[in-house]
Design a protein around this motif. Structure first.
Motif, PDB file in Angstrom:
ATOM      1  N   LYS A 401       0.832  -1.206   0.000  1.00 34.37           N
ATOM      2  CA  LYS A 401       0.000   0.000   0.000  1.00 34.37           C
ATOM      3  C   LYS A 401       0.864   1.253   0.000  1.00 34.37           C
ATOM      4  O   LYS A 401       0.592   2.218  -0.732  1.00 34.37           O
ATOM      5  CB  LYS A 401      -0.932  -0.019   1.214  1.00 34.37           C
ATOM      6  CG  LYS A 401      -1.915   1.131   1.243  1.00 34.37           C
ATOM      7  CD  LYS A 401      -2.871   1.004   2.425  1.00 34.37           C
ATOM      8  CE  LYS A 401      -3.880   2.148   2.437  1.00 34.37           C
ATOM      9  NZ  LYS A 401      -4.823   2.022   3.596  1.00 34.37           N
ATOM     10  N   VAL A 406      -1.156  -2.163  -6.688  1.00 32.26           N
ATOM     11  CA  VAL A 406      -2.523  -2.660  -6.783  1.00 32.26           C
ATOM     12  C   VAL A 406      -2.571  -4.018  -6.088  1.00 32.26           C
ATOM     13  O   VAL A 406      -1.856  -4.937  -6.493  1.00 32.26           O
ATOM     14  CB  VAL A 406      -2.959  -2.813  -8.250  1.00 32.26           C
ATOM     15  CG1 VAL A 406      -4.371  -3.389  -8.324  1.00 32.26           C
ATOM     16  CG2 VAL A 406      -2.880  -1.484  -8.970  1.00 32.26           C
ATOM     17  N   TYR A 409      -2.651  -8.063  -7.913  1.00 32.55           N
ATOM     18  CA  TYR A 409      -2.539  -7.456  -9.244  1.00 32.55           C
ATOM     19  C   TYR A 409      -2.944  -8.421 -10.360  1.00 32.55           C
ATOM     20  O   TYR A 409      -3.647  -8.040 -11.301  1.00 32.55           O
ATOM     21  CB  TYR A 409      -1.099  -6.989  -9.447  1.00 32.55           C
ATOM     22  CG  TYR A 409      -0.852  -6.266 -10.750  1.00 32.55           C
ATOM     23  CD1 TYR A 409      -1.352  -4.984 -10.947  1.00 32.55           C
ATOM     24  CD2 TYR A 409      -0.105  -6.853 -11.760  1.00 32.55           C
ATOM     25  CE1 TYR A 409      -1.121  -4.301 -12.136  1.00 32.55           C
ATOM     26  CE2 TYR A 409       0.139  -6.181 -12.952  1.00 32.55           C
ATOM     27  CZ  TYR A 409      -0.379  -4.913 -13.133  1.00 32.55           C
ATOM     28  OH  TYR A 409      -0.141  -4.242 -14.304  1.00 32.55           O
ATOM     29  N   PHE A 412      -6.710  -8.811 -10.415  1.00 33.11           N
ATOM     30  CA  PHE A 412      -7.370  -7.582 -10.864  1.00 33.11           C
ATOM     31  C   PHE A 412      -7.315  -7.439 -12.380  1.00 33.11           C
ATOM     32  O   PHE A 412      -8.290  -7.022 -13.017  1.00 33.11           O
ATOM     33  CB  PHE A 412      -6.723  -6.374 -10.188  1.00 33.11           C
ATOM     34  CG  PHE A 412      -7.367  -5.065 -10.535  1.00 33.11           C
ATOM     35  CD1 PHE A 412      -8.507  -4.641  -9.861  1.00 33.11           C
ATOM     36  CD2 PHE A 412      -6.843  -4.260 -11.533  1.00 33.11           C
ATOM     37  CE1 PHE A 412      -9.113  -3.430 -10.188  1.00 33.11           C
ATOM     38  CE2 PHE A 412      -7.444  -3.052 -11.862  1.00 33.11           C
ATOM     39  CZ  PHE A 412      -8.582  -2.639 -11.186  1.00 33.11           C
ATOM     40  N   HIS A 413      -6.167  -7.769 -12.972  1.00 26.91           N
ATOM     41  CA  HIS A 413      -5.987  -7.614 -14.412  1.00 26.91           C
ATOM     42  C   HIS A 413      -6.155  -8.931 -15.175  1.00 26.91           C
ATOM     43  O   HIS A 413      -5.888  -8.980 -16.379  1.00 26.91           O
ATOM     44  CB  HIS A 413      -4.614  -7.014 -14.706  1.00 26.91           C
ATOM     45  CG  HIS A 413      -4.502  -5.561 -14.360  1.00 26.91           C
ATOM     46  ND1 HIS A 413      -5.091  -4.567 -15.104  1.00 26.91           N
ATOM     47  CD2 HIS A 413      -3.886  -4.935 -13.325  1.00 26.91           C
ATOM     48  CE1 HIS A 413      -4.824  -3.386 -14.560  1.00 26.91           C
ATOM     49  NE2 HIS A 413      -4.101  -3.585 -13.478  1.00 26.91           N
ATOM     50  N   SER A 462       7.030  -3.980  -9.812  1.00 24.68           N
ATOM     51  CA  SER A 462       5.585  -3.773  -9.786  1.00 24.68           C
ATOM     52  C   SER A 462       5.228  -2.306  -9.962  1.00 24.68           C
ATOM     53  O   SER A 462       4.258  -1.965 -10.649  1.00 24.68           O
ATOM     54  CB  SER A 462       5.005  -4.298  -8.467  1.00 24.68           C
ATOM     55  OG  SER A 462       5.170  -5.695  -8.360  1.00 24.68           O
ATOM     56  N   HIS A 466       2.491  -1.535 -12.690  1.00 23.82           N
ATOM     57  CA  HIS A 466       1.122  -1.465 -12.205  1.00 23.82           C
ATOM     58  C   HIS A 466       0.358  -0.282 -12.791  1.00 23.82           C
ATOM     59  O   HIS A 466       0.886   0.815 -12.928  1.00 23.82           O
ATOM     60  CB  HIS A 466       1.082  -1.374 -10.677  1.00 23.82           C
ATOM     61  CG  HIS A 466       1.305  -2.713 -10.040  1.00 23.82           C
ATOM     62  ND1 HIS A 466       0.952  -2.981  -8.745  1.00 23.82           N
ATOM     63  CD2 HIS A 466       1.860  -3.858 -10.511  1.00 23.82           C
ATOM     64  CE1 HIS A 466       1.271  -4.228  -8.456  1.00 23.82           C
ATOM     65  NE2 HIS A 466       1.842  -4.754  -9.509  1.00 23.82           N
ATOM     66  N   LYS A 468      -3.027   1.635 -11.763  1.00 20.33           N
ATOM     67  CA  LYS A 468      -3.996   1.746 -10.695  1.00 20.33           C
ATOM     68  C   LYS A 468      -5.414   1.748 -11.259  1.00 20.33           C
ATOM     69  O   LYS A 468      -5.658   2.285 -12.332  1.00 20.33           O
ATOM     70  CB  LYS A 468      -3.767   3.032  -9.875  1.00 20.33           C
ATOM     71  CG  LYS A 468      -2.443   3.035  -9.126  1.00 20.33           C
ATOM     72  CD  LYS A 468      -2.331   4.279  -8.255  1.00 20.33           C
ATOM     73  CE  LYS A 468      -1.029   4.266  -7.463  1.00 20.33           C
ATOM     74  NZ  LYS A 468      -0.900   5.467  -6.591  1.00 20.33           N
ATOM     75  N   PRO A 469      -6.361   1.140 -10.526  1.00 21.75           N
ATOM     76  CA  PRO A 469      -7.747   1.116 -11.006  1.00 21.75           C
ATOM     77  C   PRO A 469      -8.335   2.516 -11.038  1.00 21.75           C
ATOM     78  O   PRO A 469      -8.008   3.362 -10.211  1.00 21.75           O
ATOM     79  CB  PRO A 469      -8.458   0.237  -9.970  1.00 21.75           C
ATOM     80  CG  PRO A 469      -7.615   0.353  -8.736  1.00 21.75           C
ATOM     81  CD  PRO A 469      -6.199   0.486  -9.212  1.00 21.75           C
TER      82      PRO A 469
END
Length: 472
Positions: A401, A406, A409, A412-413, A462, A466, A468-469
């Motif tokens: 964090k 993310v 990860y 999420f992706h 990362s 990465h 971010k959403p």
């Protein structure tokens, strides 16, 4: 009925092991459940091998006794403040947790490596039990240099023990935990008895005489390297690196009510990896004074390290029973962990079947004595290989964090492979292993650096990759 209730019932019907969802509160266990398991798992058959193997390295009294004290404390702290903390936060198996971060395809390779290495370790424990069962049959015991089965009797005994252990492990965590709780007091009593008898056989009547057994140490036996204080500290810390800093025991502590259950690992470290190793070393010290052992040393070869005969010579048939049970209590949870690894590879297969598969591989490995006779080297290697992947979980949990990563990860992706994880693992493990081989550095010296570098590489790579959403 809520969706959660429906899913919980489905998990119950599938065996109740919750491989792909957090363990529900109704299934959490108190610290006593883990105390018996860790005391049994680490006061085990392999301790009958590891203790004597320390003597073959020519270790001194101070280096062995104080080194083990420090190294085992560091292992307990790793379990308590890394593994247990993360486990009770997420309550996922190692394999499902990794899948969310690394991607399904990458976890397939990791699970295959993890499962096979655990099977080999369990196979070494089956070998240990077989040396005890073989005593009444006057079976030829494996030597430090042996790699192949010694005969038909050995094969039949290993197959019988492996089948029994595999069936217990396949019954699931509840059965593994109950078996450990029942067997561990017997095993601990046997180690104490072996230590007391060995002290009498050595004619030791004071702490000074006990200390003098190892004294300033000696030259290592043929084929062994010399162990110093730091060899003992780091080897004992990372003997279970795959389980604590490698995060394999997320699969165990996900059932814990509180992270403080991680302190129960001290029962394994100080009853098993301290008292039991020293007691087993005393048994070997007795054997080294026999004409048979002196003759082998005179010929330039290392005397055999067969746990069954060592325990039998000290406490008779109770020693045979103890070695058999000790092998079981360690092989059971190890095969259980391997089964969970294979479960991730074969998600449609039942836990029972994949654990039997793991048990079968472990039994085949147990036929070959080399896994037990080279246990110091093998344990260091398997912890070194798996620990850097645990760093990925630990660094995401504690620093992710703050680093702006993310969470989960790959999930999420919908990635098959998180390249940041793959590169961090390969560069750290491969680079430091190459350093060990080319420079002749003791592998356990490099486990912590490899773990830290893996975690840092993961964070850095990362951050580069990465996305971010988007805000809703």
């Amino acid at each position: 009925m809520t969706q959660f209730d429906i899913e919980e019932q489905i998990e119950e019907l599938a065996g109740g092991e919750f491989e792909r969802q957090p363990v529900p509160e109704s299934r959490l266990k108190g610290w006593k459940s883990f105390l018996g398991m860790y005391a049994g798992e680490h006061a085990a058959g392999t301790e009958f091998v590891i203790g004597p193997l320390f003597l073959t390295t020519g270790v001194s009294a101070f280096d062995l006794i104080i080194g083990l004290l420090v190294g085992n404390l560091l292992a307990v702290l790793s379990w308590r403040y890394l593994t247990a903390e993360i486990a009770v936060k997420h309550r996922l198996t190692l394999y499902y947790h990794l899948e969310k971060i690394c991607g399904k395809k990458l976890v397939i390779g990791y699970n295959l490596a993890n499962g096979i290495l655990f099977c080999f370790l369990a196979g070494a424990m089956i070998t240990v039990s077989a040396t005890a069962v073989g005593v009444p049959f006057d079976m030829e015991m494996p030597k430090l240099t042996d790699t192949m089965p010694s005969g038909l009797t050995w094969v039949l005994i290993v197959l019988a023990i492996g089948a029994a252990i595999s069936l217990i492990a396949a019954k699931g965590y509840e059965t593994v935990s109950r078996a450990a709780n029942w067997m561990s007091p017997v095993i601990v009593l046997a180690f104490v008895a072996c230590g007391v008898v060995a002290l009498r056989q050595l004619g030791i009547g004071s702490f000074g005489e006990f200390w003098d057994i190892w004294g300033e140490g000696s030259e290592p036996f043929p084929g062994q390297i010399k162990y110093t204080f730091w060899h003992v500290v780091l080897w004992s810390w990372f003997a279970n690196a795959a389980m604590h800093i490698g995060m394999s025991d997320l699969s165990v502590f996900r059932f814990a009510k509180k992270a403080s259950s991680g302190w129960t690992t001290a029962a394994g470290m100080y009853v098993g990896h301290y008292m039991a190793w020293i007691a087993a070393a005393l048994l070997y010290a007795v054997y080294l004074r026999t004409p048979e052992a002196q003759e082998m040393l005179g010929m330039g070869s290392a005397p055999t390290v067969a746990p069954g005969p060592l325990a039998y010579n000290a406490i008779g048939f109770f020693g045979i029973i103890a070695v058999v049970l000790a092998g079981w209590t360690t092989a059971n949870p190890t095969i259980y962990r391997a089964g969970l690894a294979f479960q991730a590879l074969l998600p449609k297969a039942s836990t029972f079947r994949v654990t039997l598969l793991a048990g079968g591989i472990a039994t085949l490995a147990g036929l070959f004595p080399a896994f037990a006779m080279k246990l110091l080297d093998f344990v260091a290697l398997y912890g070194f290989i798996l620990a850097p992947v645990g760093a990925v979980i630990a660094f995401e949990h504690f620093f992710g964090k703050r680093a702006g990563l993310v969470p989960n990860y790959a999930e999420f992706h919908n990635l098959g492979i998180n390249r940041a994880v793959l590169l961090a693992w390969l560069l750290s493990a491969g680079g430091f292993y190459l350093l060990s081989v080319t420079q002749g550095i003791f592998l356990s010296f490099l486990t912590l650096p490899a773990w830290i570098v893996s975690g840092l590489l993961f964070l850095w790579l990362s951050r580069l990759a990465h996305v971010k959403p988007k805000a809703a």
